[in-house]
Design an enzyme around this catalytic site. Structure first.
Site, PDB file in Angstrom:
ATOM      1  CB  THR A 102      -0.886   0.026   1.257  1.00 21.42           C
ATOM      2  OG1 THR A 102      -0.029   0.113   2.394  1.00 21.42           O
ATOM      3  CG2 THR A 102      -1.714  -1.239   1.359  1.00 21.42           C
ATOM      4  CD  GLU A 140      -5.240  -2.017   1.544  1.00 22.65           C
ATOM      5  OE1 GLU A 140      -5.518  -1.518   0.431  1.00 22.65           O
ATOM      6  OE2 GLU A 140      -4.709  -1.379   2.472  1.00 22.65           O
ATOM      7  CE  LYS A 187     -16.724  11.202  17.464  1.00 23.17           C
ATOM      8  NZ  LYS A 187     -16.452   9.836  17.872  1.00 23.17           N
ATOM      9  CD1 TRP A 196     -18.271  11.088  12.860  1.00 22.98           C
ATOM     10  CD2 TRP A 196     -16.050  11.248  12.996  1.00 22.98           C
ATOM     11  NE1 TRP A 196     -17.814   9.920  13.401  1.00 22.98           N
ATOM     12  CE2 TRP A 196     -16.450   9.992  13.502  1.00 22.98           C
ATOM     13  CE3 TRP A 196     -14.699  11.580  12.999  1.00 22.98           C
ATOM     14  CZ2 TRP A 196     -15.534   9.048  13.984  1.00 22.98           C
ATOM     15  CZ3 TRP A 196     -13.794  10.649  13.478  1.00 22.98           C
ATOM     16  CH2 TRP A 196     -14.202   9.400  13.968  1.00 22.98           C
TER      17      TRP A 196
END
Lengths: 543, 543
Positions: B186, B330, B435, B440
């Site tokens: 990744t 992934e 947060k 959020w």
């Protein structure tokens, strides 16, 4: 040493197919013909009923890996059983409605079915064999139970809807993709029926192969008309493929006559279907007479026996892509499709359309000579075709028929060639071949030629032992009432297109020719009768 | 208890893909751009060379399950390595050419590559890191070796063609479908790169999913233009899918600029391709200026970052089906496609086209709330998207990043909704969420708004610890030379479309914003610099 990090144990299963359909395609429609009327349900409704059936099976006490028999046409209940029985951990054992009672008995006994789902219209057949099938504990009667006195049956019985109501909904899961999901017996043309057991993995991978754009390419743009009886080899896999693709599905019930199918095609406008040549000939001819429109169909599969080129040309002429496909109960069944390559490889498209097919991705095919050597892919070398792949059987239930397997490959019993583009052409069944003086004689060719004689109603040909030639062809014919046929007539006709040594020395006139439950000539029985001196018939007069 | 009779151990492998291509599609063509010229080879020729490369790797002594690194563009050698390395029992470790040297070193060391296939043009980069990579024993130089003195390299080196000639052809077979076939790291936006290891099984199943008619539907009618660099997540799986389907393939080499791609589209007339939004924007704009014809393309995938609706509308307006697709390294990577359902379900097609995608058969998606509960599929409930399936990773190499997995599901780090038809809509990256006071805040939304200001060149936003609110957004901007920007300007602009508590209290003017090797804002580094008091920059003036 690196190890895979993938979810390699994520199982490919029948419940996975239904989960995908529910998550994406709950609004897709299933059309049902019931008592001559068509009604529609959604995939979401079907899924809810599947979960109820799964729960009912579990509540009844179905055991992991045991068979649950179905004796049913192409109905909603049968579709639900396709998903619920495997989801409950059991094995969907589809029983061919057209078998003889002795074969049904053999199959139910061997599979040890404890629960049978039976169409009300077929109840008589099952009741007749029940005394010989001690494993059966419960019969669930599908369809119109109205006239049936369930209490009068020799074992416990309930209606399908009552059974469905008997358990809490259960969303089935299966942890092992190699667990058995379904079982179907071969028709037993040449021996006793042999059980083929499909795994969850094989069912999933076969369904996925039906979605490939280079094959039937089933998608959510499609509506699949399920003509193939669902007691044949997973209904050719269409119920599972349609669900995985999000396609609509049309279940015609038991009436598979051309007028009924043509009406259904006009009203439901399916885009995909599959069937045997006889069905497609009937549908085409009826539609032409009735002036009906078949052109909602995008692609249809024609398989089950050799497809006449005239039939292919008729359908392709309508603008409907009819592809000859090839497979067996042992291959789930889709193994090959006679679809021309995109660029036709410099050949006429009819070269490709009249092959037996090219393997779909996942299936591999080879031709093997008598010495066991793999033959060149030259389109000329003739040998037995062998097939392998993740949805091809590697054995038969109970270990029978071990001679059908060759080092990981299934011996198909079909004889033919493979060309450089992978196209197979089947020229004969090895079982129908007669080995005479070191050379093969095709019994089906002799049957075809004999059938051309106006005096002949039907014809069969078997190989019989011969001291000099090891085997010789023996022909049997039924002669049209009032007609007269001589051996000289037969020899003259056959001699025009066949070598002298290929022509049968003896031709017997018989009153009838014995056939199997699916209508094929029963050559095993004919050879047995010959061996036991009870074949009967009289030799044709010589002159 | 019945047992499956299927060939359930018939392995789904990379060699199986090549066997199918050879058996059916040997005449399919692969177009190669080399030194600005295009030449063509057939799949049969590629397969022959793959078998030679497999043999050469075996002869050299490649060990089962070890990594063989590639550092290459979209070339014939890279395509051959895609098939030969897994066929030899080793793991194709594709290394991203655009990583920083420290990341390349980290990756090569962890993978312990002993053999590297390196494009001649990229040799300098590898040579620079070699002292830190003691595992490397041999460099195979692909492409024009002309100016390179192989003897002067610090480790043994040979040309690709010489290496190919060094072994006998070997047709590789792999018995265990769960064996590792390929590995990709990744990009490490938020941490060190993590290795994803694909199995033969996952590569095969992912390739097959690209053939589904309801998705990209790749078939032998297609020619696939490989724009996505083959060092990214299996080149998005196109090389394997094209071979399995019998499609043609176009490998553009290293020149992926719009003029070169447009020229290639006009000359080779590909029908399928995939790329990131930037590429498709460039190709579209260049073609419009040049009056070039892009309409050989039937379907193109656009993915890698959120796809602007204007880009989708431009391409669809040309008659080219551009579908937004979604996936990650992934997920092999194809997980979902934003393709409208056939009947559009009573919604505008643009509703469906502007979703993030609907899962392809085989992949399952769910949204999970903060409490771990699965959220309703109502298109409104926002949670972290989780994904599972046979080509989704279930762990990272070396067991790192265990927090990314949740009971068999991969936590994607993307936040969004799932609707009743399975359509996902990603609204944010969870990693980019801040947060604050139990609510959020979307850092990407702040970045987008900031970028609208004419004075701003680029913008970034991170969450920083705050005693009262637990976290608060901190914005960074680079200001256009000569322009003047105040905090009041920013607050006024952001306040027009965002709640007051969502607006960053502090905005820093910085000379530049640090990015990762693939050009994403490096928020890990920014947060680290902030924590260590070395972020730099000056607060915007208040008024």
């Amino acid at each position: 040493m690196i190890a895979s990090t993938m979810q390699d144990d994520f199982p490919l299963t029948v419940p996975m197919i239904l989960r995908h359909a529910e998550a994406l395609h709950g609004e897709a429609r299933v059309a049902l013909v019931e008592d001559g009327r068509t009604r529609h349900v959604t995939v979401a409704e079907v899924a809810d009923r599947v979960h109820r059936l799964t729960g009912a099976l579990r509540a009844w006490g179905v055991r992991p890996g045991e068979c649950v028999g179905t004796f049913a046409w192409n109905t909603l209940a049968h579709l639900e059983a396709y998903f619920a029985v495997p989801a409950a951990g059991a094995v969907l054992h589809t029983i061919n409605l057209r078998l003889f009672p002795e074969q049904i008995t053999f199959i139910v006994r061997e599979a040890a079915d404890r629960l049978l789902l039976v169409d009300a219209s077929m109840l008589d057949v099952i009741v007749d064999v029940l005394p010989e099938c001690p494993s059966v504990e419960l019969i669930v009667v599908c369809g119109d139970v109205g006239p049936v006195d369930l209490g009068a049956l020799p074992v416990a019985a309930t209606s399908y809807e009552d059974f469905l109501a008997s358990g809490e909904p259960v969303v089935g899961e299966v942890a092992d993709e190699r667990a058995p999901a379904a079982m179907c017996y071969t028709s037993g043309t040449t021996s006793q029926p042999k059980g083929v057991v499909y795994s969850h993995r094989s069912v999933y991978l076969h369904a996925a192969a039906n979605l490939f754009a280079g094959g039937f390419g089933i998608s959510d743009s499609d509506t699949v008309l399920q003509i193939v009886p669902m007691f044949h080899a997973n209904g050719w896999g269409f119920p599972y493929a349609a669900m995985l693709a999000g396609a609509g599905l049309v279940l015609p019930g038991r009436d598979l006559t051309p007028p009924s199918l043509v009406r259904l095609i006009e009203s439901e406008r399916p885009t995909v279907s599959g069937g045997v040549p006889t069905v497609w000939r009937g549908v085409y001819d009826h539609a032409r007479e009735a002036g009906a429109d078949l052109t909602s169909l995008r692609v249809i599969s024609c398989a089950g026996s050799a497809v006449p080129e005239s039939l292919l040309r008729d359908w392709v002429g309508l603008g409907v892509q009819m592809y000859q496909a090839w497979g067996m109960t042992e291959t789930s069944p889709l193994a090959a499709i006679a679809r021309p390559p995109a660029d036709a490889r410099g050949r006429d498209e009819w070269y490709w359309r009249t092959r037996t097919g090219r393997p779909v991705p996942g299936v591999e095919v080879r031709a093997v000579g008598e010495d066991g050597a793999v033959l060149p892919r030259d389109g000329r070398s003739v040998g037995e075709l062998e097939v392998r792949g993740p949805w091809v059987t590697g054995s038969y239930h109970g270990g029978r028929g071990a001679e059908h397997f060759d080092d990981g490959w299934l011996r198909t019993g079909d004889v033919g060639t493979v060309d450089a583009a992978g196209a197979m052409k089947i020229t004969d069944r090895s079982k129908d071949l007669i080995k005479s003086g070191g050379e093969w004689i095709s019994s089906t060719q002799i049957e075809d030629r004999l059938s051309e004689l106006p005096e002949v109603v039907e014809a069969a040909c078997i190989g019989v032992p011969d001291e000099k030639w090891s085997e010789r062809p023996l022909a049997l014919v039924t002669v049209r009432p009032g007609a007269r046929l001589t051996l000289a007539d037969v020899h003259s006709h056959l001699g025009a297109s066949m070598a002298r040594w290929q022509v049968p020395d003896r031709v017997l006139a018989v009153p009838s020719i014995v056939r199997t439950g699916v209508g094929k000539i029963d050559k095993v029985e004919l050879r047995r009768q010959y061996a036991e001196g009870r074949l009967g018939g009289v030799d044709l007069p010589a002159p």
